[in-house]
Design a protein around this motif. Structure first.
Motif, short mmCIF file in Angstrom:
data_model
loop_
_atom_site.label_atom_id
_atom_site.label_comp_id
_atom_site.label_asym_id
_atom_site.label_seq_id
_atom_site.Cartn_x
_atom_site.Cartn_y
_atom_site.Cartn_z
N PHE A 283 0.84 -1.20 0.00
CA PHE A 283 0.00 0.00 0.00
C PHE A 283 0.87 1.24 0.00
O PHE A 283 2.00 1.22 0.48
N CYS A 284 0.31 2.34 -0.52
CA CYS A 284 1.06 3.58 -0.55
C CYS A 284 0.11 4.77 -0.36
O CYS A 284 -1.11 4.66 -0.51
N GLN A 285 0.71 5.88 -0.04
CA GLN A 285 0.02 7.16 0.05
C GLN A 285 0.60 8.03 -1.06
O GLN A 285 1.81 8.16 -1.18
N VAL A 286 -0.28 8.59 -1.90
CA VAL A 286 0.15 9.37 -3.04
C VAL A 286 -0.33 10.81 -2.83
O VAL A 286 -1.48 11.03 -2.45
N MET A 287 0.56 11.78 -3.07
CA MET A 287 0.21 13.18 -2.83
C MET A 287 0.46 14.02 -4.07
O MET A 287 1.39 13.76 -4.84
N THR A 288 -0.37 15.03 -4.21
CA THR A 288 -0.18 16.05 -5.22
C THR A 288 -0.70 17.36 -4.66
O THR A 288 -1.39 17.37 -3.62
N THR A 289 -0.37 18.46 -5.32
CA THR A 289 -0.92 19.76 -4.95
C THR A 289 -1.50 20.42 -6.19
O THR A 289 -1.04 20.19 -7.30
N VAL A 290 -2.55 21.21 -5.97
CA VAL A 290 -3.22 21.95 -7.04
C VAL A 290 -3.46 23.37 -6.56
O VAL A 290 -3.32 23.67 -5.38
N SER A 291 -3.88 24.23 -7.48
CA SER A 291 -3.97 25.65 -7.14
C SER A 291 -5.29 26.08 -6.52
O SER A 291 -5.35 27.17 -5.96
N THR A 292 -6.34 25.28 -6.62
CA THR A 292 -7.63 25.69 -6.04
C THR A 292 -8.30 24.53 -5.31
O THR A 292 -8.06 23.36 -5.62
N ARG A 293 -9.15 24.89 -4.38
CA ARG A 293 -9.91 23.87 -3.66
C ARG A 293 -10.81 23.09 -4.63
O ARG A 293 -10.95 21.87 -4.53
N ALA A 294 -11.43 23.79 -5.56
CA ALA A 294 -12.31 23.13 -6.53
C ALA A 294 -11.54 22.10 -7.35
O ALA A 294 -12.03 20.99 -7.58
N ASP A 295 -10.32 22.44 -7.78
CA ASP A 295 -9.50 21.47 -8.52
C ASP A 295 -9.15 20.27 -7.65
O ASP A 295 -9.16 19.13 -8.11
N GLU B 173 3.12 30.37 -3.49
CA GLU B 173 1.73 30.24 -3.94
C GLU B 173 0.89 29.52 -2.89
O GLU B 173 1.40 28.68 -2.16
N GLU B 174 -0.38 29.85 -2.87
CA GLU B 174 -1.33 29.08 -2.08
C GLU B 174 -1.75 27.87 -2.89
O GLU B 174 -2.04 27.98 -4.09
N GLU B 175 -1.74 26.70 -2.26
CA GLU B 175 -2.12 25.47 -2.93
C GLU B 175 -2.99 24.63 -2.00
O GLU B 175 -3.13 24.91 -0.81
N TRP B 176 -3.54 23.57 -2.58
CA TRP B 176 -4.33 22.57 -1.86
C TRP B 176 -3.68 21.22 -2.11
O TRP B 176 -3.30 20.91 -3.23
N LEU C 112 -1.87 13.05 -13.76
CA LEU C 112 -1.26 13.77 -14.89
C LEU C 112 -2.31 14.20 -15.91
O LEU C 112 -2.26 15.33 -16.42
N ASP C 113 -3.25 13.32 -16.20
CA ASP C 113 -4.28 13.61 -17.21
C ASP C 113 -5.25 14.71 -16.78
O ASP C 113 -5.87 15.35 -17.63
N HIS C 114 -5.40 14.89 -15.48
CA HIS C 114 -6.41 15.84 -14.96
C HIS C 114 -5.80 17.04 -14.25
O HIS C 114 -6.52 17.80 -13.61
N HIS C 115 -4.50 17.22 -14.35
CA HIS C 115 -3.80 18.26 -13.61
C HIS C 115 -3.50 19.45 -14.50
O HIS C 115 -3.13 19.29 -15.66
N ALA C 116 -3.61 20.65 -13.96
CA ALA C 116 -3.37 21.87 -14.74
C ALA C 116 -1.89 22.26 -14.79
O ALA C 116 -1.50 23.03 -15.67
N TYR C 117 -1.06 21.75 -13.88
CA TYR C 117 0.35 22.14 -13.85
C TYR C 117 1.14 21.45 -14.95
O TYR C 117 0.85 20.32 -15.32
#
Length: 114
Positions: free
Chosen positions: A11-23, A59-62, A81-86
């Motif tokens: 098992f693993c824990q996967v993390m990412t950050t995005v620029s808005t709460r909605a994203d 920057e502020e991120e979520w 990757l397919d759904h990320h804006a960065y």
């Protein structure tokens, strides 16, 4: 360490950050709906300080934290990757060393096709 090395742990824990709460909420929901992770947690806002385009950025991120069986990592990473804006999103995985048997079984069950 590449995607194949993640399988050293079940098992693993996967993390990412995005620029808005909605994203963050949309990414969390789509990954769970696609059964790539049994759950995703949104944290934030957080402040990130990083190098980009030759300068220090602040920057502020979520943060979105997914827990999943390691054999789902590659598909989850591709989904992010397919759904990320960065251009270069953070996608990191940390092993889960232990957990309660019922929770780990739930993670296995909820990431399999129905």
């Amino acid at each position: 360490m590449g995607p194949d090395d993640v399988a050293a742990f079940e098992f693993c824990q996967v993390m990412t950050t995005v620029s808005t709460r909605a994203d963050a909420e949309a990414l969390a929901r789509s990954a769970v709906e696609d059964r790539l992770a049994p759950c995703a947690q949104v944290e934030g806002p957080i402040t990130s300080t990083f190098w980009w385009d030759g300068a220090v950025q602040v920057e502020e991120e979520w943060r979105v934290v997914f827990k999943t069986p390691s054999d789902r990592y590659a598909a989850l990473a591709q989904h992010i990757l397919d759904h990320h804006a960065y251009d270069v999103p953070e996608i990191i995985s940390l092993p889960i060393l232990a957990g309660t048997p019922d929770y780990l079984d739930w993670m296995r069950t909820e990431t399999r096709p129905r």
